[in-house]
Design a protein around this motif. Structure first.
Motif, short mmCIF file in Angstrom:
data_model
loop_
_atom_site.label_atom_id
_atom_site.label_comp_id
_atom_site.label_asym_id
_atom_site.label_seq_id
_atom_site.Cartn_x
_atom_site.Cartn_y
_atom_site.Cartn_z
N GLU A 37 0.82 -1.21 0.00
CA GLU A 37 0.00 0.00 0.00
C GLU A 37 0.86 1.26 0.00
O GLU A 37 0.56 2.23 -0.69
CB GLU A 37 -0.94 0.00 1.21
CG GLU A 37 -1.88 1.19 1.23
CD GLU A 37 -2.97 1.06 2.27
OE1 GLU A 37 -3.75 2.03 2.42
OE2 GLU A 37 -3.07 0.01 2.92
N HIS A 62 -1.70 -8.55 -8.88
CA HIS A 62 -2.89 -8.83 -8.06
C HIS A 62 -2.85 -8.13 -6.71
O HIS A 62 -3.90 -7.97 -6.06
CB HIS A 62 -3.04 -10.34 -7.86
CG HIS A 62 -2.01 -10.96 -6.98
ND1 HIS A 62 -0.70 -11.18 -7.40
CD2 HIS A 62 -2.07 -11.40 -5.70
CE1 HIS A 62 -0.01 -11.73 -6.42
NE2 HIS A 62 -0.80 -11.88 -5.38
N LYS A 66 -4.32 -3.03 -6.26
CA LYS A 66 -5.37 -2.74 -5.28
C LYS A 66 -5.12 -1.45 -4.51
O LYS A 66 -6.05 -0.87 -3.96
CB LYS A 66 -5.49 -3.89 -4.28
CG LYS A 66 -6.01 -5.19 -4.86
CD LYS A 66 -6.32 -6.19 -3.77
CE LYS A 66 -5.10 -6.55 -2.95
NZ LYS A 66 -5.39 -7.60 -1.95
N TYR A 67 -3.84 -1.00 -4.44
CA TYR A 67 -3.51 0.11 -3.55
C TYR A 67 -3.15 1.41 -4.26
O TYR A 67 -2.90 2.42 -3.60
CB TYR A 67 -2.35 -0.31 -2.63
CG TYR A 67 -2.71 -1.46 -1.73
CD1 TYR A 67 -3.66 -1.31 -0.72
CD2 TYR A 67 -2.12 -2.71 -1.89
CE1 TYR A 67 -4.01 -2.36 0.10
CE2 TYR A 67 -2.46 -3.77 -1.06
CZ TYR A 67 -3.41 -3.59 -0.07
OH TYR A 67 -3.75 -4.63 0.74
N LYS A 163 -8.94 1.64 -6.39
CA LYS A 163 -8.90 2.75 -5.42
C LYS A 163 -8.39 4.05 -6.03
O LYS A 163 -8.10 5.00 -5.30
CB LYS A 163 -8.01 2.37 -4.23
CG LYS A 163 -8.61 1.29 -3.34
CD LYS A 163 -7.75 1.08 -2.09
CE LYS A 163 -8.36 0.05 -1.16
NZ LYS A 163 -7.53 -0.15 0.06
#
Length: 467
Positions: A37, A62, A66-67, A163
């Motif tokens: 992150e 993967h 996401k971050y 995000k």
């Protein structure tokens, strides 16, 4: 460490440098996830195939994908410079003067002149080598721009960050403190990098980012563009798609600059005429109206100097009110005193107002700023350039004479007006003081000539041993 909450670990990771964080992620699966992150929260890329592939790889990872919450596109394109003499002119600029051999002083010896000529010949040979490297870089970049991978990699990547909140397109940065290390590595920091000044390419670049595969990104919270062709808002992209992309934005920062062919007209026409299509047929006001949760708005015009007002404030803002708008930054526009105050009063959360080169077609700035002091609740106010009304022009750079005389302190009219409008002077309402009506503010050159600091020609030099 096992009992430490993920939120705390993320904060710790945010303070670590890149190598240390990368090594931390190798310890176990939990730290690999938490560290990701902080590691890839902000992704920067530019116009090279390697950079585009790196962006695409992150978007397909993967964990990393996401971050990612911020994507920065350093869209700087190398300028088309096909002549070594034009390239060499770049080294005439002030920031390259230290690289050029110093000209011999007046009365130099023949030996000193011959040395200068040899150094210049060597310098010119180096310029030719750098020019060849530059042409190679330019051709490689053009090849990338004309490839299908350019659009495909950007479009497929932008939809893969769940995000993603902030999008930045930068097309003007040249300083190594602004550009990323990878950008400088890709474009050989030892050679000059004339950046393309035409903004025509910015329409495509922003379109690829905001509308991947023709569909608007609707979940963005922040959009920053430095700089953008105004033609982006005059039919290049359908107005309904732009409004859709703007609807959830909370921060909008747009800096406009005319395309090269349109800038030529600035020499024979007013800025307002050059931006006429943007004013009459543009959809920027509708796009801003769609952003109902807007908190910060910046609309600036950058055409390498001030050429007069570009448009009216009403054309940009209309009659819109934004309940959460706290920061407004505008420049190079006209307005009227009543519309200006009515619009500001209609923004209940406005606390920070910045403006430059604003012209009142009706009313006066002394009265307008009195009303701002009385009717608004600003914490920050900043005016720059010149405020103009039908009666007078107020240059914001003028200095307070008394402060200058005492210790050469530079207290500007802009500073004084900021304190006045935000009511930090502590002046009672019954006193009729206003900085715009204060004759004590004067031009810096005039003050320097009268009060110094004077040229120190008569001062003894550190090398003077006559005493």
């Amino acid at each position: 460490m096992d009992k430490c909450p993920d939120e705390v670990l993320v904060k710790i990771c945010a303070h670590m440098d890149f190598p240390s964080l990368a090594n931390l992620r190798l310890l176990n699966k939990r730290l690999a996830e938490v560290g990701a992150e902080a590691l890839v929260k902000r992704v920067r890329f530019h116009c090279t195939e390697d950079s585009l592939r790196r962006l695409h790889a992150i978007s397909r990872h993967h964990v990393f994908a996401k971050y990612v919450d911020t994507v920065v596109f350093e869209g700087n394109l190398l300028a088309s410079v096909h002549c070594v003499h034009t390239y060499q002119n770049h080294y005439e600029l002030e920031h390259h003067q230290m690289e050029r051999p110093a000209q011999p002083r007046k009365g130099a010896t023949d030996r000193e002149r011959r040395l200068y000529e040899r150094n210049m010949a060597k310098f010119n040979r180096e310029i030719e080598k750098k020019f060849k490297r530059y042409l190679d870089l330019y051709n490689k970049q053009q090849k990338v721009l004309q490839s299908t991978a350019y659009a495909d990699f950007i479009s497929s990547s932008m939809t893969s960050f769940p995000k993603l909140n902030k999008l930045v397109l930068s097309t003007v940065g040249r300083c190594k403190h602004v550009l990323s290390g990878r950008f400088l590595e890709s474009f050989t920091a030892d050679c000059a990098m004339p950046i393309e000044q035409d903004t025509s390419f910015t329409k495509d670049q922003l379109s690829h980012l905001l509308f991947p595969r023709g569909q608007p990104l609707t979940h963005l919270g922040t959009l920053e563009v430095h700089v953008l062709s105004p033609k982006f808002f005059t039919g290049f992209v359908p107005a309904d798609l732009i409004c859709c992309a703007f609807q959830n934005l909370k921060v909008i920062d747009l800096n406009f600059r005319l395309e090269k062919d349109d800038r030529i007209s600035l020499d024979i026409m007013t800025a307002r005429r050059c931006y006429e299509d943007f004013t009459k047929n543009g959809c920027l006001r509708a796009a801003l109206s769609a952003a109902r949760d807007l908190e910060q708005l910046t609309i600036n015009f950058d055409d390498y100097g001030y050429y007069g007002p570009v448009t009216s404030l009403e054309t940009i803002l209309g009659s819109n009110t934004w309940p959460h708008l706290s920061v407004l930054n505008v420049d190079c526009m006209t307005t009227t005193e009543d519309y200006f105050l009515r619009t500001l009063e209609g923004q209940p959360s406005l606390r920070d107002l910045r403006m430059g080169f604003m012209t009142l077609e009706e009313g006066s700035w002394p009265e307008a700023t009195r009303r701002m002091r009385k009717d608004l609740n600003l914490n920050i106010f900043m005016a720059c350039g010149i405020l103009e009304d039908p009666d007078q022009m107020y240059p914001m750079h003028l200095l307070d004479t008394e402060a200058y005389v005492e210790d050469h302190h530079h207290f500007t009219l802009s500073d004084a007006l900021a304190l006045y409008v935000t009511d930090e002077f502590g002046i009672p309402e019954e006193e009729d003081y206003h900085p715009l009506l204060d004759d004590d503010f004067n031009d810096e050159e005039t003050l320097r000539e009268e009060y110094g600091p004077f040229a120190d020609d008569d001062d003894p030099s550190d090398m003077d041993c006559s005493d």
